[in-house]
Each structure stands twice: as C-alpha cells, then as structure tokens.
Design a protein around this motif. Structure first.
Motif, PDB file in Angstrom:
ATOM      1  N   MET A   1     -14.819  -9.729  20.778  1.00 52.28           N
ATOM      2  CA  MET A   1     -13.529 -10.578  20.306  1.00 52.28           C
ATOM      3  C   MET A   1     -12.099  -9.720  20.333  1.00 52.28           C
ATOM      4  O   MET A   1     -12.074  -8.625  19.924  1.00 52.28           O
ATOM      5  CB  MET A   1     -13.883 -11.255  19.034  1.00 52.28           C
ATOM      6  N   ASP A   2     -11.143 -10.461  20.777  1.00 57.87           N
ATOM      7  CA  ASP A   2      -9.829  -9.962  20.835  1.00 57.87           C
ATOM      8  C   ASP A   2      -9.268  -9.977  19.586  1.00 57.87           C
ATOM      9  O   ASP A   2      -9.414 -11.301  18.889  1.00 57.87           O
ATOM     10  CB  ASP A   2      -8.920 -10.500  22.014  1.00 57.87           C
ATOM     11  N   TYR A   3      -8.647  -9.207  19.164  1.00 60.62           N
ATOM     12  CA  TYR A   3      -7.738  -9.253  17.809  1.00 60.62           C
ATOM     13  C   TYR A   3      -6.329  -9.173  18.184  1.00 60.62           C
ATOM     14  O   TYR A   3      -5.848  -8.139  18.849  1.00 60.62           O
ATOM     15  CB  TYR A   3      -8.248  -8.297  16.932  1.00 60.62           C
ATOM     16  N   ARG A   4      -5.488  -9.808  17.241  1.00 60.63           N
ATOM     17  CA  ARG A   4      -4.032  -9.919  17.660  1.00 60.63           C
ATOM     18  C   ARG A   4      -3.448  -9.801  16.396  1.00 60.63           C
ATOM     19  O   ARG A   4      -3.828 -10.417  15.306  1.00 60.63           O
ATOM     20  CB  ARG A   4      -3.762 -11.275  18.417  1.00 60.63           C
ATOM     21  N   GLN A   5      -2.030  -9.245  16.271  1.00 58.73           N
ATOM     22  CA  GLN A   5      -1.430  -9.083  15.239  1.00 58.73           C
ATOM     23  C   GLN A   5      -0.931 -10.626  14.775  1.00 58.73           C
ATOM     24  O   GLN A   5      -0.550 -11.452  15.748  1.00 58.73           O
ATOM     25  CB  GLN A   5       0.107  -8.375  15.495  1.00 58.73           C
ATOM     26  N   LEU A   6      -0.971 -10.981  13.681  1.00 53.17           N
ATOM     27  CA  LEU A   6      -0.260 -12.190  13.113  1.00 53.17           C
ATOM     28  C   LEU A   6       1.280 -12.155  12.612  1.00 53.17           C
ATOM     29  O   LEU A   6       1.499 -11.816  11.752  1.00 53.17           O
ATOM     30  CB  LEU A   6      -1.160 -12.886  11.739  1.00 53.17           C
ATOM     31  N   GLY A   7       1.877 -12.610  13.768  1.00 56.75           N
ATOM     32  CA  GLY A   7       3.338 -12.707  13.626  1.00 56.75           C
ATOM     33  C   GLY A   7       3.934 -11.183  13.345  1.00 56.75           C
ATOM     34  O   GLY A   7       3.238 -10.054  13.825  1.00 56.75           O
ATOM     35  N   SER A   9       3.523  -9.588  10.625  1.00 53.85           N
ATOM     36  CA  SER A   9       2.578  -8.861   9.547  1.00 53.85           C
ATOM     37  C   SER A   9       1.720  -7.773  10.160  1.00 53.85           C
ATOM     38  O   SER A   9       1.678  -7.544  11.490  1.00 53.85           O
ATOM     39  CB  SER A   9       1.721  -9.924   9.151  1.00 53.85           C
ATOM     40  N   GLY A  10       1.043  -7.137   9.153  1.00 51.18           N
ATOM     41  CA  GLY A  10       0.090  -5.939   9.745  1.00 51.18           C
ATOM     42  C   GLY A  10      -1.326  -6.628   9.711  1.00 51.18           C
ATOM     43  O   GLY A  10      -2.266  -5.888  10.092  1.00 51.18           O
ATOM     44  N   LEU A  11      -1.251  -8.058   9.561  1.00 51.63           N
ATOM     45  CA  LEU A  11      -2.791  -8.593   9.650  1.00 51.63           C
ATOM     46  C   LEU A  11      -3.051  -8.697  11.046  1.00 51.63           C
ATOM     47  O   LEU A  11      -2.482  -9.282  11.883  1.00 51.63           O
ATOM     48  CB  LEU A  11      -2.750  -9.631   8.667  1.00 51.63           C
ATOM     49  N   LEU A  83     -11.827 -13.313   6.662  1.00 50.23           N
ATOM     50  CA  LEU A  83     -10.513 -13.757   5.924  1.00 50.23           C
ATOM     51  C   LEU A  83     -10.565 -15.253   5.629  1.00 50.23           C
ATOM     52  O   LEU A  83     -10.994 -16.083   6.678  1.00 50.23           O
ATOM     53  CB  LEU A  83      -9.409 -13.409   7.166  1.00 50.23           C
ATOM     54  N   ILE A  84     -10.136 -15.805   4.537  1.00 49.84           N
ATOM     55  CA  ILE A  84     -10.000 -17.288   4.238  1.00 49.84           C
ATOM     56  C   ILE A  84      -8.563 -17.641   4.600  1.00 49.84           C
ATOM     57  O   ILE A  84      -7.436 -16.927   3.898  1.00 49.84           O
ATOM     58  CB  ILE A  84     -10.414 -17.490   2.915  1.00 49.84           C
ATOM     59  N   SER A  85      -8.197 -18.512   5.386  1.00 47.06           N
ATOM     60  CA  SER A  85      -6.961 -19.243   5.333  1.00 47.06           C
ATOM     61  C   SER A  85      -7.034 -20.528   4.809  1.00 47.06           C
ATOM     62  O   SER A  85      -8.152 -21.503   5.176  1.00 47.06           O
ATOM     63  CB  SER A  85      -6.341 -19.505   6.817  1.00 47.06           C
ATOM     64  N   THR A  86      -6.204 -21.215   3.649  1.00 45.52           N
ATOM     65  CA  THR A  86      -6.364 -22.339   3.411  1.00 45.52           C
ATOM     66  C   THR A  86      -4.960 -23.096   3.375  1.00 45.52           C
ATOM     67  O   THR A  86      -4.006 -22.386   3.359  1.00 45.52           O
ATOM     68  CB  THR A  86      -6.962 -22.645   2.026  1.00 45.52           C
ATOM     69  N   LYS A  87      -4.801 -24.412   3.118  1.00 45.50           N
ATOM     70  CA  LYS A  87      -3.463 -24.977   3.318  1.00 45.50           C
ATOM     71  C   LYS A  87      -3.382 -25.959   2.071  1.00 45.50           C
ATOM     72  O   LYS A  87      -4.585 -26.578   1.533  1.00 45.50           O
ATOM     73  CB  LYS A  87      -3.196 -25.651   4.610  1.00 45.50           C
ATOM     74  N   LEU A  88      -2.139 -26.343   1.644  1.00 50.20           N
ATOM     75  CA  LEU A  88      -2.046 -27.436   0.605  1.00 50.20           C
ATOM     76  C   LEU A  88      -0.498 -27.752   0.775  1.00 50.20           C
ATOM     77  O   LEU A  88       0.024 -27.415   1.366  1.00 50.20           O
ATOM     78  CB  LEU A  88      -2.238 -26.887  -0.973  1.00 50.20           C
ATOM     79  N   GLY A  89      -0.540 -28.966   0.064  1.00 49.03           N
ATOM     80  CA  GLY A  89       0.756 -29.739   0.313  1.00 49.03           C
ATOM     81  C   GLY A  89       0.663 -31.358   0.556  1.00 49.03           C
ATOM     82  O   GLY A  89       1.702 -31.905   0.251  1.00 49.03           O
ATOM     83  N   LEU A  90      -0.565 -31.383   1.166  1.00 46.04           N
ATOM     84  CA  LEU A  90      -0.623 -33.082   1.648  1.00 46.04           C
ATOM     85  C   LEU A  90      -1.077 -33.728   0.477  1.00 46.04           C
ATOM     86  O   LEU A  90      -1.785 -33.128  -0.497  1.00 46.04           O
ATOM     87  CB  LEU A  90      -1.424 -33.268   2.956  1.00 46.04           C
ATOM     88  N   LEU A 153      -2.174 -13.025  -0.148  1.00 46.59           N
ATOM     89  CA  LEU A 153      -1.751 -11.966   0.531  1.00 46.59           C
ATOM     90  C   LEU A 153      -0.805 -12.124   1.763  1.00 46.59           C
ATOM     91  O   LEU A 153       0.136 -11.390   2.012  1.00 46.59           O
ATOM     92  CB  LEU A 153      -3.169 -11.231   1.221  1.00 46.59           C
ATOM     93  N   TYR A 154      -0.878 -13.280   2.373  1.00 44.35           N
ATOM     94  CA  TYR A 154       0.042 -13.490   3.264  1.00 44.35           C
ATOM     95  C   TYR A 154       0.171 -15.083   3.241  1.00 44.35           C
ATOM     96  O   TYR A 154      -0.600 -15.888   2.735  1.00 44.35           O
ATOM     97  CB  TYR A 154      -0.239 -13.539   4.708  1.00 44.35           C
ATOM     98  N   VAL A 155       1.429 -15.575   3.691  1.00 43.09           N
ATOM     99  CA  VAL A 155       1.704 -17.021   3.697  1.00 43.09           C
ATOM    100  C   VAL A 155       2.368 -17.614   4.884  1.00 43.09           C
ATOM    101  O   VAL A 155       2.987 -16.696   5.771  1.00 43.09           O
ATOM    102  CB  VAL A 155       3.112 -17.159   2.653  1.00 43.09           C
ATOM    103  N   GLY A 156       2.336 -18.850   5.064  1.00 44.59           N
ATOM    104  CA  GLY A 156       2.616 -19.313   6.380  1.00 44.59           C
ATOM    105  C   GLY A 156       2.798 -20.852   6.247  1.00 44.59           C
ATOM    106  O   GLY A 156       2.900 -21.403   5.143  1.00 44.59           O
TER     107      GLY A 156
END
Length: 344
Positions: A1-7, A9-11, A83-90, A153-156
């Motif tokens: 699997m290829d891994y890429r920098q997220l924006g 960030s250092g992630l 890594l867990i990514s979740t969303k809220l706002g709706l 840890l990070y926001v988007g």
C-alpha cells in the motif's frame, strides 16, 4: 500500500482508506448502502489491515451512530493499528441542538463519538458540512480546545465550498488555531467539479483530499450499460436522488472507455476508475466501501499498478465537462490558461 502525506500535516495515510457507511444499515439511505454487523465488520477490518489500509472513516450520522459503534467493536484490541476518522455536523434529529458545529455541539458530539468508538482519541475529525449559523472563530477555537485536551489529533472539513474553506483557513492562521489538513470531497470520473476550484485551493493551501463515493454512487461498478435497466441489486434504486445528477450519454461514454481499458489491462471497471483517481493532484486518500469481502478485495486491486498516460488521456477526454463561470476560461486555450493553468 502506498502512503501519502495528509495535506500539510505530518500524518501519513494509505492511498486507499475504508468507508464504514455500510456498517449498521439503519435509515432510508444507509440501509441501501449495507447492513454490516460486528462480526462482518471484524472480517473486513482484518482484510484492510492485512492490505495496509489503516484508515477507517465513519460519521455520527451514519446509521444514527451505529456505524461508529460497530467500528469501535471491530477494532477492539487493535486500536493502535488503525487511524479513525469520523465526522459530525449534519442533523441527527429535528432539535435545535442536534445539528451544526457550535461549541456545544462539537464538545458534546466528540464526547459521544469517543464513547461509541471505544477510544480516548479521534485521529481525524472532519466537519461534515459548513455551518453558516456559527462563526468560524467559534468552531476553530472549540476544535483547538479539543485538540489541546488530546481528544482530537487532526482536523478537517467535508463538503465545503472554496470560500468556506478559505475563510476557515484564514481565521486559523490569524489566531494560531489548527488548520484543516483534509477536505473530504465527492470526486469521480462522473463528478469532476472538485477540479474547478477546490483542487487548486487544496494544492495552494496544502489541504489533502479524501475522496468519497469514488465510483459515482455506484455508476462506475461495471454493472450499468447503455440500453439496459438498472441491475436488481444496484443501490441506485434507493440512493440515486442523494447524489448529483449525471447525464446518461456522458456516463455511457465513460463506461465505454472503462470497458475498453478493462480489456487492455485485465483489470475491472471499478479498479480502473479508482486508479484514475489515485493519480489526480491533491488526492491523499480514496475512500472505498464494501458490503462484503469480495467487493473489498476487488477494490483493493486498484493499487500496485498504473494506467498509462495515453489511457488516462482517454478517460480525461470521455469524462470532461465545461466548468461553470468563472472557472471555464482557465480550461480554454489562450491568455487565461497561459497565466493560470489547471492542475495536472
């Protein structure tokens, strides 16, 4: 699997991540996506981790929180491998405190998500939509406090327009608050609007794209053909109205090229559509979904190889559309394109 920098960030995130919208299966939309239970989710998580897919994306609104609950149980005992990514706002209901990204909603929403996910931190929290009723300063200062407390840890962001994202980034820079490092966006061969403004913004501001619905709400699965009805099991029967409309002739022109490339490469139509996305500028991760092990393994086959430039050009040509004003002058030959060329 290829891994890429997220924006900026250092992630580092995997080129493919797993979308948990199929977990739970509650409600009119999410029941059409899938009804994966805990045992099935564990198996899908096993396959993902074995393949290096370490990022799992969910949201509080997915099956009214059931998706987060099932993901938390499926990751029991191996939380630190993922890594867990979740969303809220709706909106989660009709009440005035059940929608948006006010300070109250963010703090309460993060606490509730942590409990459902059985974790002490959210690796990436993304705001599911822009909240026009809440000042961006309130949103960002609340996110800053949650990050300082170690709960994020990070926001988007997700589904923001260009001005909404840029306003938020400018406020973050002005006050020293955390910048959004990811923008979760709809992008596919049948939906290329992301390229017009959000892609140049992402490249300029170093905001990585996390792509949702990369197969165009099921239109690029290889099951749709000119002159044939929707297959009986297609989720488009229930969910077509939730996504942006797609002109039939344009869809079939794209499918014709995908079919030809499938013959040339020995890959499947979905694998080719996903591989095309993985080559696009600013894309950090493409979120794949799967109702079962077979679908997941097929989608994982989108990595480890590349389309040729000539093959990419054929897909580009078949899927091209004229951007809306004021973007279209930059895609034409002449002075606009010379001084402000589109991303390549």
């Amino acid at each position: 699997m290829d891994y890429r920098q997220l924006g900026a960030s250092g992630l580092k995130v995997p080129a493919l991540s797993f979308g948990c919208g199929t977990f739970g299966g509650e409600g009119p939309l999410f029941s059409a996506w899938g009804d994966t239970d805990v045992a099935q989710a564990r198996r899908l998580v096993d396959i993902c981790l074995e393949a290096g897919v370490t990022l799992f994306d969910t949201a509080d609104v997915y099956s009214s929180g059931a998706s987060e609950t099932i993901l938390g149980e499926a990751l029991e005992g191996r939380r630190n491998q993922a890594l867990i990514s979740t969303k809220l706002g709706l909106p989660l209901g009709d009440g005035p405190l059940q929608a948006g990204t006010s300070r109250l909603r963010l703090v309460a929403g993060v606490e509730a998500a942590l409990k459902r996910l059985r974790t002490d931190r959210i690796d990436l929290l993304q705001l599911h939509a822009f909240d026009a009723a809440t000042p961006v300063e309130e949103v960002l200062s609340a996110l800053d406090a949650l990050m300082r407390a170690g709960k994020l840890l990070y926001v988007g962001a997700s589904n923001f327009s260009g001005w909404q994202l840029m306003k938020s980034l400018a406020a973050a820079d002005r006050h020293g608050w955390p910048r959004y490092v990811a923008h979760q966006v709809y992008y596919s061969l049948v939906g290329r609007d992301y390229e017009w403004e959000l892609m140049p913004l992402g490249l300029d501001q170093k905001v990585g794209a996390m792509v949702w619905s990369p197969l165009g709400w099921g239109r690029l699965t290889g099951k749709l053909r000119r002159g044939q009805p929707l297959p009986a099991g297609s989720r488009l029967h229930e969910s077509a109205d939730f996504g942006p409309p797609v002109d039939d002739e344009r869809l079939y022109a794209i499918v014709d090229v995908l079919d030809a490339l499938a013959e040339e490469t020995g890959k499947t139509v979905p694998q080719i559509a996903l591989n095309w996305l993985l080559r696009r500028p600013s894309v950090s991760s493409v979120i794949i979904g799967a109702r079962n092990e077979e679908q997941l393994r097929q989608n994982l086959g989108a990595v480890g190889w590349s389309l040729t430039r000539e093959q990419v050009a054929r897909l580009d040509a078949a899927s091209a559309v004229t951007p809306a004003y004021p973007h279209y002058p930059y895609w034409r030959e002449g002075g606009f394109k010379q001084i402000n060329p589109p991303p390549v």
